[in-house]
Scaffold this motif. Structure first.
Motif, PDB file in Angstrom:
ATOM      1  N   GLY A  46      27.050   2.021  53.804  1.00  0.00           N
ATOM      2  CA  GLY A  46      28.643   1.678  53.892  1.00  0.00           C
ATOM      3  C   GLY A  46      29.430   2.403  54.424  1.00  0.00           C
ATOM      4  O   GLY A  46      30.529   2.302  54.174  1.00  0.00           O
ATOM      5  N   PHE A  47      28.829   3.649  55.193  1.00  0.00           N
ATOM      6  CA  PHE A  47      29.835   4.559  55.711  1.00  0.00           C
ATOM      7  C   PHE A  47      30.450   3.820  57.013  1.00  0.00           C
ATOM      8  O   PHE A  47      29.831   3.062  57.473  1.00  0.00           O
ATOM      9  N   GLN A  48      31.697   4.196  57.175  1.00  0.00           N
ATOM     10  CA  GLN A  48      32.734   3.575  58.106  1.00  0.00           C
ATOM     11  C   GLN A  48      32.793   4.343  59.414  1.00  0.00           C
ATOM     12  O   GLN A  48      33.290   3.694  60.394  1.00  0.00           O
ATOM     13  N   GLY A  49      32.551   5.614  59.470  1.00  0.00           N
ATOM     14  CA  GLY A  49      32.921   6.422  60.464  1.00  0.00           C
ATOM     15  C   GLY A  49      32.915   7.872  60.221  1.00  0.00           C
ATOM     16  O   GLY A  49      32.380   8.141  59.213  1.00  0.00           O
ATOM     17  N   THR A  50      33.270   8.524  61.066  1.00  0.00           N
ATOM     18  CA  THR A  50      33.292   9.954  60.997  1.00  0.00           C
ATOM     19  C   THR A  50      34.816  10.545  61.061  1.00  0.00           C
ATOM     20  O   THR A  50      35.318   9.915  61.386  1.00  0.00           O
ATOM     21  N   PRO A  51      34.869  11.771  59.923  1.00  0.00           N
ATOM     22  CA  PRO A  51      33.720  12.320  59.304  1.00  0.00           C
ATOM     23  C   PRO A  51      33.660  11.495  57.846  1.00  0.00           C
ATOM     24  O   PRO A  51      34.310  11.117  57.515  1.00  0.00           O
ATOM     25  N   THR A  52      32.305  11.558  57.518  1.00  0.00           N
ATOM     26  CA  THR A  52      31.822  10.976  56.218  1.00  0.00           C
ATOM     27  C   THR A  52      31.222  12.231  55.762  1.00  0.00           C
ATOM     28  O   THR A  52      30.244  12.883  56.176  1.00  0.00           O
ATOM     29  N   VAL A  53      31.739  12.554  54.665  1.00  0.00           N
ATOM     30  CA  VAL A  53      31.481  13.730  53.846  1.00  0.00           C
ATOM     31  C   VAL A  53      30.830  13.456  52.483  1.00  0.00           C
ATOM     32  O   VAL A  53      31.430  12.724  51.854  1.00  0.00           O
ATOM     33  N   LEU A  54      29.670  14.078  51.993  1.00  0.00           N
ATOM     34  CA  LEU A  54      29.032  13.913  51.017  1.00  0.00           C
ATOM     35  C   LEU A  54      28.927  15.050  50.171  1.00  0.00           C
ATOM     36  O   LEU A  54      28.598  16.147  50.810  1.00  0.00           O
ATOM     37  N   VAL A  55      29.086  15.244  48.951  1.00  0.00           N
ATOM     38  CA  VAL A  55      29.065  16.340  48.085  1.00  0.00           C
ATOM     39  C   VAL A  55      28.222  16.088  46.832  1.00  0.00           C
ATOM     40  O   VAL A  55      28.569  15.098  46.271  1.00  0.00           O
ATOM     41  N   ASP A  56      27.159  16.565  46.825  1.00  0.00           N
ATOM     42  CA  ASP A  56      26.035  16.146  45.832  1.00  0.00           C
ATOM     43  C   ASP A  56      25.812  14.569  45.806  1.00  0.00           C
ATOM     44  O   ASP A  56      25.659  13.996  44.833  1.00  0.00           O
ATOM     45  N   GLY A  57      25.683  14.277  47.151  1.00  0.00           N
ATOM     46  CA  GLY A  57      25.224  12.855  47.187  1.00  0.00           C
ATOM     47  C   GLY A  57      26.374  11.717  46.908  1.00  0.00           C
ATOM     48  O   GLY A  57      26.258  10.639  47.217  1.00  0.00           O
ATOM     49  N   GLU A  58      27.500  12.228  46.576  1.00  0.00           N
ATOM     50  CA  GLU A  58      28.903  11.093  46.743  1.00  0.00           C
ATOM     51  C   GLU A  58      29.867  11.512  47.819  1.00  0.00           C
ATOM     52  O   GLU A  58      29.990  12.637  48.324  1.00  0.00           O
ATOM     53  N   GLN A  59      30.143  10.360  48.253  1.00  0.00           N
ATOM     54  CA  GLN A  59      30.948  10.308  49.436  1.00  0.00           C
ATOM     55  C   GLN A  59      32.271  10.825  48.818  1.00  0.00           C
ATOM     56  O   GLN A  59      32.830  10.493  47.834  1.00  0.00           O
ATOM     57  N   VAL A  60      33.227  11.715  49.582  1.00  0.00           N
ATOM     58  CA  VAL A  60      34.368  12.515  49.356  1.00  0.00           C
ATOM     59  C   VAL A  60      35.361  12.240  50.487  1.00  0.00           C
ATOM     60  O   VAL A  60      34.883  12.539  51.553  1.00  0.00           O
ATOM     61  N   ALA A  61      36.804  11.992  50.183  1.00  0.00           N
ATOM     62  CA  ALA A  61      37.409  11.900  51.444  1.00  0.00           C
ATOM     63  C   ALA A  61      37.632  13.201  52.047  1.00  0.00           C
ATOM     64  O   ALA A  61      37.592  14.272  51.345  1.00  0.00           O
ATOM     65  N   PRO A  62      37.722  13.188  53.301  1.00  0.00           N
ATOM     66  CA  PRO A  62      37.680  14.335  54.081  1.00  0.00           C
ATOM     67  C   PRO A  62      39.255  15.210  54.022  1.00  0.00           C
ATOM     68  O   PRO A  62      39.597  15.638  55.116  1.00  0.00           O
ATOM     69  N   ARG A  63      39.596  15.317  53.117  1.00  0.00           N
ATOM     70  CA  ARG A  63      40.889  16.239  52.660  1.00  0.00           C
ATOM     71  C   ARG A  63      40.401  17.409  51.825  1.00  0.00           C
ATOM     72  O   ARG A  63      39.475  17.316  51.154  1.00  0.00           O
ATOM     73  N   TRP A  64      40.968  18.619  52.485  1.00  0.00           N
ATOM     74  CA  TRP A  64      40.816  19.935  51.779  1.00  0.00           C
ATOM     75  C   TRP A  64      40.608  19.703  50.260  1.00  0.00           C
ATOM     76  O   TRP A  64      39.898  20.279  49.622  1.00  0.00           O
ATOM     77  N   SER A  65      41.778  19.264  49.572  1.00  0.00           N
ATOM     78  CA  SER A  65      41.943  19.409  47.990  1.00  0.00           C
ATOM     79  C   SER A  65      40.805  18.359  47.677  1.00  0.00           C
ATOM     80  O   SER A  65      40.178  18.625  46.330  1.00  0.00           O
ATOM     81  N   ASP A  66      40.304  17.192  48.115  1.00  0.00           N
ATOM     82  CA  ASP A  66      39.364  16.565  47.676  1.00  0.00           C
ATOM     83  C   ASP A  66      38.037  17.262  47.797  1.00  0.00           C
ATOM     84  O   ASP A  66      37.236  17.007  46.626  1.00  0.00           O
ATOM     85  N   LEU A  67      37.858  17.667  49.015  1.00  0.00           N
ATOM     86  CA  LEU A  67      36.647  18.698  48.922  1.00  0.00           C
ATOM     87  C   LEU A  67      36.449  19.823  48.113  1.00  0.00           C
ATOM     88  O   LEU A  67      35.320  19.760  47.359  1.00  0.00           O
ATOM     89  N   GLN A  68      37.507  20.462  47.839  1.00  0.00           N
ATOM     90  CA  GLN A  68      37.543  21.534  47.169  1.00  0.00           C
ATOM     91  C   GLN A  68      37.062  21.110  45.563  1.00  0.00           C
ATOM     92  O   GLN A  68      36.523  21.597  44.994  1.00  0.00           O
ATOM     93  N   ARG A  69      37.886  19.956  45.217  1.00  0.00           N
ATOM     94  CA  ARG A  69      37.662  19.649  43.619  1.00  0.00           C
ATOM     95  C   ARG A  69      36.146  18.891  43.561  1.00  0.00           C
ATOM     96  O   ARG A  69      35.325  19.241  42.627  1.00  0.00           O
ATOM     97  N   ALA A  70      35.795  18.341  44.560  1.00  0.00           N
ATOM     98  CA  ALA A  70      34.236  17.771  44.583  1.00  0.00           C
ATOM     99  C   ALA A  70      33.269  18.916  44.537  1.00  0.00           C
ATOM    100  O   ALA A  70      32.371  18.803  43.807  1.00  0.00           O
ATOM    101  N   VAL A  71      33.520  19.919  45.318  1.00  0.00           N
ATOM    102  CA  VAL A  71      32.386  21.048  45.302  1.00  0.00           C
ATOM    103  C   VAL A  71      32.476  21.886  44.008  1.00  0.00           C
ATOM    104  O   VAL A  71      31.556  22.348  43.207  1.00  0.00           O
ATOM    105  N   GLU A  72      33.808  22.086  43.466  1.00  0.00           N
ATOM    106  CA  GLU A  72      34.046  22.785  42.159  1.00  0.00           C
ATOM    107  C   GLU A  72      33.158  21.926  41.026  1.00  0.00           C
ATOM    108  O   GLU A  72      32.636  22.422  40.190  1.00  0.00           O
ATOM    109  N   ASN A  73      33.500  20.638  41.202  1.00  0.00           N
ATOM    110  CA  ASN A  73      32.971  19.650  40.181  1.00  0.00           C
ATOM    111  C   ASN A  73      31.510  19.707  40.339  1.00  0.00           C
ATOM    112  O   ASN A  73      30.572  19.389  38.954  1.00  0.00           O
ATOM    113  N   ALA A  74      30.618  19.846  41.382  1.00  0.00           N
ATOM    114  CA  ALA A  74      29.417  19.873  41.618  1.00  0.00           C
ATOM    115  C   ALA A  74      28.693  21.062  41.282  1.00  0.00           C
ATOM    116  O   ALA A  74      27.261  21.061  40.671  1.00  0.00           O
ATOM    117  N   ARG A  75      29.144  21.994  40.809  1.00  0.00           N
ATOM    118  CA  ARG A  75      28.833  23.343  40.472  1.00  0.00           C
ATOM    119  C   ARG A  75      28.222  23.440  39.136  1.00  0.00           C
ATOM    120  O   ARG A  75      28.382  22.664  38.150  1.00  0.00           O
TER     121      ARG A  75
END
Length: 86
Positions: A57-86
């Motif tokens: 169901g990916f709709q385009g680029t960039p599509t970002v996955l963190v720990d297998g979950e799709q994350v909005a490609p905004r810095w704050s969302d990526l940072q939070r997802a990476v921290e939660n995946a630790r």
């Protein structure tokens, strides 16, 4: 940075840009450009695109996955997802 070089329908220009980018990455630019011009990897790219769009169901680029979950490609969302995946 060079994405616009690939959208104008200028195949020779696109291959030249691809060759330069490959050379800059310490790859064999001639081999990369030759593989692209022969569409050597077209079946693999098509299969990956089909999986991404139709099955995941990916709709385009960039599509970002963190720990297998799709994350909005905004810095704050990526940072939070990476921290939660630790």
């Amino acid at each position: 940075e060079n994405q616009s070089e690939f959208g104008g329908g200028d195949a020779e220009g696109s291959l030249s840009t691809l060759q330069s980018l490959a050379d800059d990455a310490d790859l064999d630019g001639c081999s990369v450009a030759a593989a692209a011009s022969r569409e050597r990897y077209r079946p693999l790219v098509d299969a990956e695109r089909t999986e991404a769009v139709d099955e995941r169901g990916f709709q385009g680029t960039p599509t970002v996955l963190v720990d297998g979950e799709q994350v909005a490609p905004r810095w704050s969302d990526l940072q939070r997802a990476v921290e939660n995946a630790r």
